[in-house]
Design an enzyme around this catalytic site. Structure first.
Site, PDB file in Angstrom:
ATOM      1  N   TYR A  52      63.379  48.596  42.486  1.00  0.00           N
ATOM      2  CA  TYR A  52      64.076  48.710  43.782  1.00  0.00           C
ATOM      3  C   TYR A  52      65.473  49.313  43.715  1.00  0.00           C
ATOM      4  O   TYR A  52      66.156  49.384  44.734  1.00  0.00           O
ATOM      5  CB  TYR A  52      64.124  47.348  44.485  1.00  0.00           C
ATOM      6  N   HIS A 106      67.373  40.248  38.940  1.00  0.00           N
ATOM      7  CA  HIS A 106      67.522  38.985  39.656  1.00  0.00           C
ATOM      8  C   HIS A 106      67.441  37.797  38.687  1.00  0.00           C
ATOM      9  O   HIS A 106      68.284  36.911  38.694  1.00  0.00           O
ATOM     10  CB  HIS A 106      66.421  38.886  40.707  1.00  0.00           C
ATOM     11  N   ARG A 159      75.245  42.505  41.288  1.00  0.00           N
ATOM     12  CA  ARG A 159      74.388  41.863  40.292  1.00  0.00           C
ATOM     13  C   ARG A 159      73.938  42.939  39.315  1.00  0.00           C
ATOM     14  O   ARG A 159      73.024  43.710  39.596  1.00  0.00           O
ATOM     15  CB  ARG A 159      73.185  41.236  40.988  1.00  0.00           C
TER      16      ARG A 159
END
Ligand SMILES: Cc1ncc(C[n+]2csc(CCOP(=O)(O)OP(=O)(O)O)c2C)c(N)n1
Ligand SMILES: Cc1ncc(C[n+]2csc(CCOP(=O)(O)OP(=O)(O)O)c2C)c(N)n1
Ligand SMILES: [Mg+2]
Ligand SMILES: [Mg+2]
Lengths: 378, 334, 378, 334
Positions: A284, A275, A271
């Site tokens: 993160y 998100h 990805r």
């Protein structure tokens, strides 16, 4: 019967013949994700298919970019982009026949569009004017599914029903690496295998479930290894290699259609963006990791192959881009119009016939809206 | 089709017959669940269906309730009419996400394009001496979930008529079967053409003038018994059997309460947050000026369902119902 | 970034290094269930252990028989017998240290008893005077669990908590073949593997979930093959061979205690009796199948081994039987007494402190009971 | 321990602070859920906890809600105090079996031997423009489950005080966090020793004499606004913030209603089978002769939560509340 009696009567025998119910060996995935582009297998690939995939990837990338832009303009409530995952999205749509069904997750708008859905209708959920913008039966595309993995048993049930009816229909269901941890994943795969339902499960392993990396999600050798525990084949594929994903999924669809039962396909992808537009991925993960994956971009991989082998020239590439831009312009324009809204719809589709209670509530809202029209806030 | 003489029949037999007739009439009706095939269900309610219609029409599923309901959703999406059996009330809980997030919403989500004609049979309630998790009354969860019909029969005839209606409905129906009435009998001739009982209509099981007992499912016979006993106290009680919690038949219920001026809601399910609150509140909203006393409730205690040896203390019985009737401020009247 | 820009900047690269996270090979179960009795491995087995197992099996069989008899006398609401599965029951209890925890399912009363629980207290649930008859913390035995597979995440959480606290505790959780289809099974195994929690999962595959045979439950080569999908070792063992089950479980417990994480053990056994006393097994299986398993009886297997090798003589066997009879007599006698019942307990343990609402309800019941005492039914 | 100046603080910050203080005070407190660690939760309510206390105390779990709650049960059995975050209301549904069959019953099942000191934080409710499954009000399910406390703050101070109490409780607490109040602010000094707010006490947020608005969570500010607006109509409304649905503070609520003689229950959750029915019914049972009008309810419609562009029509707003107040039969008084 007491133990004493038993002892007289019985002789200890070997255990009743126990056989593994299926041979596990062919169910296990290969140790490395399957690749086509940049390998010898590429020579076998159909040039027409590769060009088609390329055009769809380019369009898909543009779609993702345009949809993300629309969130910034407040035209979409949220958009979970599949940038970097276009190979999976496109291949999932292209391997299906018209009569087959696609079961997308909330990230798979693009797969629905690649299957032929109107790009605007596909965004209804994320625009927020209704939960689903298209007729699933008309397109054989289930509603984009938000509760993770819950669409998987639906796909199994639908495929099973089709088989019972004697229809030659396959269902392809998409889920994320995170979704594979849900109980519904387990139950769906088990039902599918027991029923030998014609389903293909495509796990897009994009490395993260929001902020949670795969290492916190599973300790398995690969997600594809879960297949053997259900008695179905597991396949591992480079999810950014559109030709490879297409081939592996095609095989699985063919296998299912021929009555061979379900397959679990794990596509290793990434990805590349956050998100959703609301997420801050810098919390993160670092840029370096993202960059290694940007270098393994599905479009670049395919474009390189096509160019090297003289299957596409600059005008062909340009044509794909022009088509993508045209789609984007149309999307932008249509999404800039306010969708028609009818508050009365709130009550129309709860039941086939509104209950007396809902009729009362609908009348109440109608009266309120009329009052609102008439005068200002009291 | 072979016919069996079933008079008098039990509620379990009427339910079986309803499924059998529905399956015979409509090839899209499929029964599925744990042990429903070869065994005929742990309560034998699906007895004989697999034999008569084959295992593809009456299917023993793997042991996973979310999977059962989730695959049934997919089957319904393809045009089948699944009839799902949850083995016991508490074993429906694993399927709640599928129920709440999909079964109840699919039609709404798709503006009517994907209706789910699904029946979910749930044996519910106590009084059968079951160990924990075998006697829950879970209707509060179902009625708070818009998009579901919630139906429960109290008589043998209704068991047949309502289940036929549920299976015929184009909406999902949670069909709550009072376990302890499975073996209740009535003279009911299954070979007569049965009227399918439309969903959403309450019925007055006993007419009376003093007060209304509003109830459903397993508590209906208890209320009828209480009404008989109440004659000794000089009370002439009306008993309304709701039959359908959703949709709710305000008309029948309120007509009764307006006549009697007093009401007690009776159910086995826990009181707090149970259906009784909704019923009492809506009756009060609609009949306030006809009420001589607040609508009272007799319900299970707000505790986990007790072990078999103590369940009789938990279940609303005749005495507890009559105690409540006695608190309906009779002095105010006279 | 447009595709055009990307094309200039990127070269297609091989996929970022992808490695199976663990080597699957050692996680896969052997093709045949492990056996000790009647094989060469038996020579290595500790005679004392074998005799202990034997005594417990004999006691266990008697316990099952007595409990079933108590259902006929109306002294138990229901009893799910583990007759034929005593090797699993006993071994599961015996491999644990005192500080370890056992998580039994509703069929595993005997395992709890073998662990040292009072045989009467272990039956409280099934007698119906309360839901659990013992203090789980005192015995490190979780309540007998009825909702299938739901006890598995509890075991994982407890083992994880113990490890976080630095305690050297292992949890052993029992589940049936049917229970392995539940989502909670999947989620528990996955959490255990990700957390490397010291848990051992013992699936007693007794061929049936009530009436549903294994073939309708799974298409997997074996249930133990599910382990690889979580990244833990899977082991297959002859569940009627007490020595083998003991050895496999001991290994798994040792592995877990040493920080090696969870193991999935599938024990192939058979439910010789009906599901419970309320079940009619003739509806779904024939005598012939049952008989093959009666011939592979765990007690007979072990007694034969002990006798052949001169490790036990008739007086030893008699002693085991006498002990079992004494236990049964005591059980019978104590179960024939009515348990003390206090309706007020209904309200005592819902919360630490009864809510005002519960106090009211308790007062109501107290008044009702007092009225009942005073006069007859109105 | 480092302290941060947080005045004015948001409700989200107060919640974070409550967990932080609880974790600092008690090493058995563990926070767990999806994305609660590194990310600090999708609403950032657990921000900084993993950093301060380590990933073993604030843990990113695999993505499986039944697994999260089920393992938390096991951890609580071993003496820890897990604080579980469910990412959104609707994503708690997969954990319902664990919640109903274990969390709520373990103490009862074991005659008190295995209490479960567990807090389940559930961001709930709408008004944030979320797509489907992100705006459910699921309290009806929780309050119908005996053995659970159900608590919901409406102010920044209560967010802190009640969450501390929930974590300190030896019983499982479902802690419902009104999503749309996460960013509401108040001048609240976290460095003052904070009073832990005992669970089970409602509070009168605004005194008034004409009628009582009974409400909780996200509807409290709406009711306060309605009460202000009502002054133009000559109504002096009292607003009771329940704070705890279970246990229910009959005393405070009934004292208010007896004073005012009229009441409207307001919540966002669907009306049918929602908490309002229970509240209206119990108030009526207790205050019947003080009531000038039936207790009315203003609630969400009985529909699946609508898409963002239509949610304003669904949510109880000032006008709808005042309409209900207007129906409280004022003519009957004068
Ligand atoms: C049952 C459920 N739990 C939680 C969520 C909230 N949620 C939305 S997306 C997401 C992460 C999903 O990760 P993955 O399955 O890997 O899919 P990806 O986002 O990577 O495509 C989470 C936790 C949800 N939608 N459904
Ligand atoms: C969640 C749940 N669903 C259904 C049941 C009802 N039920 C009780 S035992 C059983 C079969 C269990 O089979 P298995 O797991 O193989 O265990 P066994 O009875 O063979 O020991 C079923 C369906 C239950 N207890 N829990
Ligand atoms: Mg992912
Ligand atoms: Mg079994």
């Amino acid at each position: 019967m007491t133990v004493m009696e038993q002892r007289g009567a019985y002789k200890p025998t070997p255990p009743p013949a126990w056989q593994p119910r299926t041979d596990p060996a062919p169910l296990l995935p290969d140790a490395r994700p399957y690749r086509v582009l940049g390998t010898e297998a590429a020579a076998q690939a159909d040039p027409g298919l590769l060009r088609r995939l390329h055009a769809e990837l380019v369009r898909g990338r543009r779609y993702n970019a345009q949809a993300t832009a629309l969130t910034k303009q407040g035209r979409l409530a949220v958009y979970p982009s599949s940038t970097g995952q276009e190979a999976c999205q496109v291949a999932a749509a292209l391997v299906l026949e018209d009569r087959d069904w696609l079961f997308p997750s909330y990230r798979d708008t693009l797969a629905a569009v690649a299957r032929g859905l109107d790009p605007v209708q596909a965004l209804t959920l994320l625009r927020g004017d209704w939960h689903t913008g298209y007729d699933p039966r008309e397109h054989r595309v289930a509603p984009l599914c938000t509760p993770l993995a819950t669409q998987l048993p639906h796909a199994v049930g639908l495929a099973h029903a089709a088989r019972l009816k004697g229809d030659d229909v396959v269902a392809l269901a998409m889920v994320g690496d995170g979704g594979s941890s849900e109980g519904d994943f387990h139950e769906a795969l088990n039902f599918a295998a027991v029923w030998q339902a014609p389903v293909v499960f495509l796990v897009q392993n994009n490395g993260f479930a929001i902020s949670v990396p795969l290492a916190k999600q599973t300790a398995a050798p690969s997600l594809a290894h879960k297949a053997v525990g259900y008695g179905m084949p597991g396949r591992l594929v480079d999810g950014n290699d559109a030709a490879a994903v297409h081939e592996v999924l095609s095989d699985a669809v063919r296998h299912a259609r021929a009555g061979g039962g379900p397959t679990l396909v794990e596509a290793i992808t990434y990805r590349v963006e956050a998100h959703t537009n609301a997420d801050d991925a810098t919390r993160y993960r670092g840029d370096a990791e993202v960059d290694t994956w940007r270098d393994h971009d599905p479009i670049v991989l395919l474009e390189h192959e096509l160019t090297e082998r003289g299957l596409i020239d600059d005008s062909g590439i340009q044509a794909a881009r022009d088509a993508a831009e045209a789609m984007a312009a149309d999307l932008r324009e249509r999404m800039n119009q306010d969708p028609p809204l009818d508050p009365m719809d709130l009550f129309a589709h709860v039941y086939a016939e509104p209950t007396p209670q809902l009729r009362e509530q609908q009348a109440q809202l109608r009266a309120e809206l009329a009052a609102e029209q008439e005068g200002p806030h009291r | 089709m072979t016919t069996v003489a079933l008079k008098p029949a039990t509620m379990a037999q009427a339910l079986t017959r309803a499924m059998r007739d529905a399956m015979a009439a409509d090839p899209t009706v499929h029964v599925m669940g744990e042990d429903v095939g070869t065994l005929g269900g742990v309560f034998r309610v699906t007895d004989g269906l697999a034999k008569e219609f084959g295992e593809d029409r009456c299917t023993d599923t793997p042991l996973a309730e979310a999977g059962i309901l989730g695959t049934a959703v997919g089957m319904a999406m393809y045009g089948l009419r699944p009839v799902v059996e949850m083995q016991f009330d508490a074993f429906a809980y694993p399927a709640f996400e599928q129920l709440i997030s999909h079964v109840s919403r699919m039609r709404n989500r798709t503006r009517g394009a994907l209706p789910l004609p699904l029946t979910i049979r749930v044996p519910y309630g106590g009084g059968i001496g079951g160990v924990e998790h075998h006697s829950d009354s879970s209707e509060a969860y179902y009625i708070a979930t818009p998009g579901l019909h919630v139906v429960t029969p109290a008589t043998v005839a209704d068991a047949y008529g309502l289940l036929r209606a549920a299976i015929a409905s184009d909406d999902p129906v949670v069909f709550l079967e009072p376990k302890r009435l499975y073996w209740s009998k009535a003279s009911w001739n299954p070979d007569d053409p049965q009227t399918v009982e439309p969903i959403g209509r309450a019925v007055v099981r006993r007419s009376g003038r003093s007060a209304t007992l509003i109830t459903y499912g397993p508590s209906v016979p208890v209320c009828l018994e209480a009404a008989e006993a109440a004659r000794d106290e000089g009370w002439d009680l009306e008993v309304v059997d709701l039959r359908s919690l959703v949709p709710f038949d305000d008309e029948t219920v309120c007509a009764s309460v307006r006549r009697t001026g007093r009401a007690v809601v009776v159910h086995e399910s826990g009181g707090f947050g149970g259906p009784g609150g909704e019923i009492a509140a809506r009756v009060t909203e609609r009949c306030f000026h006809h009420l001589e006393a607040p609508v009272l409730r007799v319900a299970g205690f707000d505790i986990p369902y007790p072990p078999p040896m103590l369940e009789r203390h938990h279940l609303p019985g005749v005495d507890r119902i009559l105690d409540a009737v006695g608190r309906l401020q009779w002095e105010a009247e006279g």
